[in-house]
Design a protein around this motif. Structure first.
Motif, mmCIF file in Angstrom:
data_model
loop_
_atom_site.group_PDB
_atom_site.id
_atom_site.type_symbol
_atom_site.label_atom_id
_atom_site.label_comp_id
_atom_site.label_asym_id
_atom_site.label_seq_id
_atom_site.Cartn_x
_atom_site.Cartn_y
_atom_site.Cartn_z
ATOM 1 N N GLN A 7 0.563 -1.307 -0.630
ATOM 2 C CA GLN A 7 0.191 -0.055 0.149
ATOM 3 C C GLN A 7 0.770 0.950 0.226
ATOM 4 O O GLN A 7 0.554 2.425 -0.888
ATOM 5 N N SER A 8 2.232 1.647 0.508
ATOM 6 C CA SER A 8 2.913 2.578 0.907
ATOM 7 C C SER A 8 3.169 2.363 -0.623
ATOM 8 O O SER A 8 3.715 4.007 -0.751
ATOM 9 N N GLN A 10 2.113 1.302 -3.219
ATOM 10 C CA GLN A 10 1.641 1.944 -4.213
ATOM 11 C C GLN A 10 1.716 3.291 -4.695
ATOM 12 O O GLN A 10 1.036 4.423 -5.744
ATOM 13 N N ASN A 11 1.542 4.122 -3.477
ATOM 14 C CA ASN A 11 1.758 5.593 -3.249
ATOM 15 C C ASN A 11 3.503 5.983 -3.533
ATOM 16 O O ASN A 11 3.215 7.534 -3.475
ATOM 17 N N LEU A 12 3.809 5.467 -4.312
ATOM 18 C CA LEU A 12 4.989 6.093 -4.074
ATOM 19 C C LEU A 12 5.901 6.161 -5.964
ATOM 20 O O LEU A 12 6.388 7.936 -5.540
ATOM 21 N N LYS A 13 4.817 6.284 -7.007
ATOM 22 C CA LYS A 13 4.804 7.044 -8.074
ATOM 23 C C LYS A 13 4.206 8.056 -8.024
ATOM 24 O O LYS A 13 5.159 9.462 -8.499
ATOM 25 N N THR A 14 3.279 8.707 -7.167
ATOM 26 C CA THR A 14 3.178 10.379 -7.069
ATOM 27 C C THR A 14 4.202 10.917 -5.904
ATOM 28 O O THR A 14 4.907 12.258 -6.899
ATOM 29 N N LYS A 15 5.273 10.869 -5.303
ATOM 30 C CA LYS A 15 6.438 11.324 -5.171
ATOM 31 C C LYS A 15 7.616 11.289 -6.239
ATOM 32 O O LYS A 15 8.482 11.741 -6.521
ATOM 33 N N TRP A 39 7.770 0.353 -10.736
ATOM 34 C CA TRP A 39 6.405 0.687 -9.779
ATOM 35 C C TRP A 39 5.166 0.203 -10.609
ATOM 36 O O TRP A 39 4.316 -0.377 -10.629
#
Length: 95
Positions: A7-8, A10-15, A39
């Motif tokens: 889950q975390s 998956q959120n890395l793309k934004t960064k 990713w």
């Protein structure tokens, strides 16, 4: 991904995409594209992920000496793990 906290991860793309590639040096741009490729293997479009990784790999193989030999090893490991993740994730969706 090392800790299976998908889950975390998956959120890395934004960064990754929040960083303007024009502000990065050559190594930074390659790293950004490499990790966006990884990713995508896990969470996005498998073909786009492989395309990004192929492009980075081609650039790496043309550079002498190679910039970072570990990228090839990371790609191999992460590709196998992404396949396992996707298979597991797909089987849970059908339950």
């Amino acid at each position: 991904m090392n800790f299976h906290d998908f889950q975390s991860a998956q959120n890395l793309k934004t960064k990754f995409t929040a960083i303007d590639s024009h502000q990065l040096n050559w190594d930074g741009r390659l790293s950004q594209q490499f990790w966006l490729g990884i990713w995508n293997l896990y969470f996005g479009d498998w073909q786009i992920g492989n395309q990004l990784l192929d492009e980075v790999s081609v650039l790496e193989t043309h550079h002498h000496p190679r910039i970072d030999n570990t990228l090839f090893a990371i790609r191999n490991v992460r590709t196998k793990q992404a396949q396992t993740y996707r298979q597991s994730h797909q089987s849970h969706k059908h339950l």
